[in-house]
Design a protein around this motif. Structure first.
Motif, PDB file in Angstrom:
ATOM      1  N   ARG A   9      52.148  40.700  73.483  1.00 33.69           N
ATOM      2  CA  ARG A   9      52.108  41.903  74.320  1.00 33.69           C
ATOM      3  C   ARG A   9      52.308  41.475  75.770  1.00 33.69           C
ATOM      4  NH1 ARG A   9      53.192  46.447  71.522  1.00 33.69           N
ATOM      5  NH2 ARG A   9      52.369  46.129  69.433  1.00 33.69           N
ATOM      6  N   ILE A  10      53.348  42.019  76.379  1.00 34.76           N
ATOM      7  CA  ILE A  10      53.727  41.668  77.737  1.00 34.76           C
ATOM      8  C   ILE A  10      52.935  42.517  78.731  1.00 34.76           C
ATOM      9  CG2 ILE A  10      55.684  41.446  79.334  1.00 34.76           C
ATOM     10  CD1 ILE A  10      55.869  39.782  76.674  1.00 34.76           C
ATOM     11  N   ARG A  11      52.501  41.901  79.786  1.00 37.21           N
ATOM     12  CA  ARG A  11      51.778  42.636  80.830  1.00 37.21           C
ATOM     13  C   ARG A  11      52.735  43.592  81.546  1.00 37.21           C
ATOM     14  NH1 ARG A  11      46.777  40.808  80.926  1.00 37.21           N
ATOM     15  NH2 ARG A  11      46.346  38.637  80.427  1.00 37.21           N
ATOM     16  N   PRO A  12      52.216  44.688  82.073  1.00 39.56           N
ATOM     17  CA  PRO A  12      53.077  45.670  82.760  1.00 39.56           C
ATOM     18  C   PRO A  12      53.928  45.026  83.854  1.00 39.56           C
ATOM     19  CG  PRO A  12      50.872  46.569  82.456  1.00 39.56           C
ATOM     20  CD  PRO A  12      50.813  45.111  82.044  1.00 39.56           C
ATOM     21  N   GLY A  13      55.208  45.360  83.841  1.00 41.51           N
ATOM     22  CA  GLY A  13      56.134  44.882  84.854  1.00 41.51           C
ATOM     23  C   GLY A  13      56.601  43.442  84.683  1.00 41.51           C
ATOM     24  N   GLN A  14      56.214  42.788  83.594  1.00 39.39           N
ATOM     25  CA  GLN A  14      56.522  41.368  83.405  1.00 39.39           C
ATOM     26  C   GLN A  14      57.578  41.094  82.321  1.00 39.39           C
ATOM     27  OE1 GLN A  14      55.125  38.770  85.353  1.00 39.39           O
ATOM     28  NE2 GLN A  14      54.647  40.601  86.518  1.00 39.39           N
ATOM     29  N   LYS A  17      60.746  39.053  83.385  1.00 46.51           N
ATOM     30  CA  LYS A  17      60.307  37.718  83.793  1.00 46.51           C
ATOM     31  C   LYS A  17      59.918  36.889  82.569  1.00 46.51           C
ATOM     32  CE  LYS A  17      57.062  35.489  86.968  1.00 46.51           C
ATOM     33  NZ  LYS A  17      55.945  35.703  87.892  1.00 46.51           N
ATOM     34  N   TRP A  18      59.218  37.517  81.612  1.00 46.50           N
ATOM     35  CA  TRP A  18      58.815  36.815  80.398  1.00 46.50           C
ATOM     36  C   TRP A  18      60.033  36.401  79.580  1.00 46.50           C
ATOM     37  CZ3 TRP A  18      55.367  33.927  78.382  1.00 46.50           C
ATOM     38  CH2 TRP A  18      55.397  33.656  77.023  1.00 46.50           C
ATOM     39  N   ILE A  19      60.997  37.287  79.398  1.00 46.01           N
ATOM     40  CA  ILE A  19      62.202  36.956  78.630  1.00 46.01           C
ATOM     41  C   ILE A  19      62.919  35.777  79.272  1.00 46.01           C
ATOM     42  CG2 ILE A  19      64.494  37.790  77.950  1.00 46.01           C
ATOM     43  CD1 ILE A  19      63.165  40.600  77.672  1.00 46.01           C
ATOM     44  N   LYS A  20      63.053  35.794  80.575  1.00 43.97           N
ATOM     45  CA  LYS A  20      63.713  34.692  81.281  1.00 43.97           C
ATOM     46  C   LYS A  20      62.937  33.393  81.094  1.00 43.97           C
ATOM     47  CE  LYS A  20      65.241  33.260  85.809  1.00 43.97           C
ATOM     48  NZ  LYS A  20      66.215  33.512  86.752  1.00 43.97           N
ATOM     49  N   PHE A  21      61.614  33.449  81.198  1.00 46.17           N
ATOM     50  CA  PHE A  21      60.764  32.278  81.013  1.00 46.17           C
ATOM     51  C   PHE A  21      60.920  31.719  79.595  1.00 46.17           C
ATOM     52  CE2 PHE A  21      56.475  30.205  80.771  1.00 46.17           C
ATOM     53  CZ  PHE A  21      56.627  29.349  81.842  1.00 46.17           C
ATOM     54  N   MET A  22      60.938  32.594  78.607  1.00 48.39           N
ATOM     55  CA  MET A  22      61.138  32.164  77.219  1.00 48.39           C
ATOM     56  C   MET A  22      62.499  31.507  77.049  1.00 48.39           C
ATOM     57  SD  MET A  22      58.637  32.603  75.023  1.00 48.39           S
ATOM     58  CE  MET A  22      59.507  32.541  73.463  1.00 48.39           C
ATOM     59  N   GLU A  23      63.540  32.173  77.540  1.00 42.07           N
ATOM     60  CA  GLU A  23      64.905  31.709  77.299  1.00 42.07           C
ATOM     61  C   GLU A  23      65.286  30.484  78.127  1.00 42.07           C
ATOM     62  OE1 GLU A  23      67.392  35.181  77.671  1.00 42.07           O
ATOM     63  OE2 GLU A  23      66.814  35.872  75.664  1.00 42.07           O
ATOM     64  N   TYR A  82      51.373  29.362  83.408  1.00 42.31           N
ATOM     65  CA  TYR A  82      52.104  30.565  83.817  1.00 42.31           C
ATOM     66  C   TYR A  82      52.100  31.687  82.781  1.00 42.31           C
ATOM     67  CZ  TYR A  82      53.554  27.177  87.227  1.00 42.31           C
ATOM     68  OH  TYR A  82      53.535  26.210  88.199  1.00 42.31           O
ATOM     69  N   THR A  83      51.811  31.368  81.523  1.00 45.22           N
ATOM     70  CA  THR A  83      51.898  32.403  80.488  1.00 45.22           C
ATOM     71  C   THR A  83      50.865  33.524  80.641  1.00 45.22           C
ATOM     72  OG1 THR A  83      50.615  31.081  78.926  1.00 45.22           O
ATOM     73  CG2 THR A  83      53.009  30.874  78.817  1.00 45.22           C
ATOM     74  N   PRO A  84      49.621  33.242  81.048  1.00 43.59           N
ATOM     75  CA  PRO A  84      48.655  34.344  81.155  1.00 43.59           C
ATOM     76  C   PRO A  84      49.049  35.416  82.187  1.00 43.59           C
ATOM     77  CG  PRO A  84      47.525  32.239  81.165  1.00 43.59           C
ATOM     78  CD  PRO A  84      48.983  31.956  81.304  1.00 43.59           C
ATOM     79  N   GLN A  85      49.886  35.049  83.147  1.00 43.64           N
ATOM     80  CA  GLN A  85      50.336  36.028  84.144  1.00 43.64           C
ATOM     81  C   GLN A  85      51.293  37.049  83.531  1.00 43.64           C
ATOM     82  OE1 GLN A  85      52.223  33.675  87.200  1.00 43.64           O
ATOM     83  NE2 GLN A  85      50.542  32.210  87.210  1.00 43.64           N
ATOM     84  N   MET A  86      51.955  36.656  82.437  1.00 48.89           N
ATOM     85  CA  MET A  86      52.997  37.503  81.860  1.00 48.89           C
ATOM     86  C   MET A  86      52.631  38.116  80.516  1.00 48.89           C
ATOM     87  SD  MET A  86      56.341  35.264  82.879  1.00 48.89           S
ATOM     88  CE  MET A  86      55.606  33.635  82.757  1.00 48.89           C
ATOM     89  N   ILE A  87      51.799  37.439  79.731  1.00 54.36           N
ATOM     90  CA  ILE A  87      51.422  37.977  78.424  1.00 54.36           C
ATOM     91  C   ILE A  87      49.907  38.030  78.286  1.00 54.36           C
ATOM     92  CG2 ILE A  87      53.532  37.196  77.278  1.00 54.36           C
ATOM     93  CD1 ILE A  87      51.839  34.952  75.980  1.00 54.36           C
ATOM     94  N   ASP A  88      49.456  38.939  77.430  1.00 59.89           N
ATOM     95  CA  ASP A  88      48.040  39.048  77.125  1.00 59.89           C
ATOM     96  C   ASP A  88      47.756  38.097  75.957  1.00 59.89           C
ATOM     97  OD1 ASP A  88      45.478  39.688  76.341  1.00 59.89           O
ATOM     98  OD2 ASP A  88      45.796  41.857  76.420  1.00 59.89           O
ATOM     99  N   ARG A  89      47.264  36.918  76.259  1.00 57.50           N
ATOM    100  CA  ARG A  89      47.072  35.886  75.235  1.00 57.50           C
ATOM    101  C   ARG A  89      46.086  36.309  74.147  1.00 57.50           C
ATOM    102  NH1 ARG A  89      49.199  31.398  75.213  1.00 57.50           N
ATOM    103  NH2 ARG A  89      47.439  30.339  74.259  1.00 57.50           N
TER     104      ARG A  89
END
Length: 106
Positions: A9-14, A17-23, A82-89
């Protein structure tokens, strides 16, 4: 052979940014260690959902690759902080799957 279906689950507005970080960071790093990423997906009906699938030849391989990836200095310094800023772990859901005999994914 086994698969992991990983749902985040991606945090709002992220999302972007998350897709780019993953890829650009996570997937290339994991692939460099020998993991096979079958695919990654977003869901048009759930803006906060990100799904990806990994394949392993065996449980032994999965354990070895987990150690190689998650215990590495690179993971600990360049990815994990950096992951906790973008996803709800706390909402990560990992489902282990085994293909049926006639599955086209093997």
């Amino acid at each position: 052979m086994l698969f992991e279906l990983r749902q985040y689950r991606i945090r709002p507005g992220q999302r972007e940014k998350w897709i780019k970080f993953m890829e650009e960071k996570i997937i290339p790093f994991q692939v460099s260690k020998g993991m096979v990423v079958v695919g990654s997906f977003t869901c048009p009906d759930e803006e906060d959902l990100y799904v990806w699938i990994r394949r392993f030849d065996s449980e032994e391989e999965r354990k070895r690759l987990y150690k190689d990836v998650y215990e590495s200095d690179y993971w600990k310094t360049e990815i994990a902080p950096y992951t906790p800023q973008m996803i709800d772990r706390e909402q990560i859901k990992v489902t282990r799957l085994e293909p049926t005999p006639k599955s086209v994914i093997h």
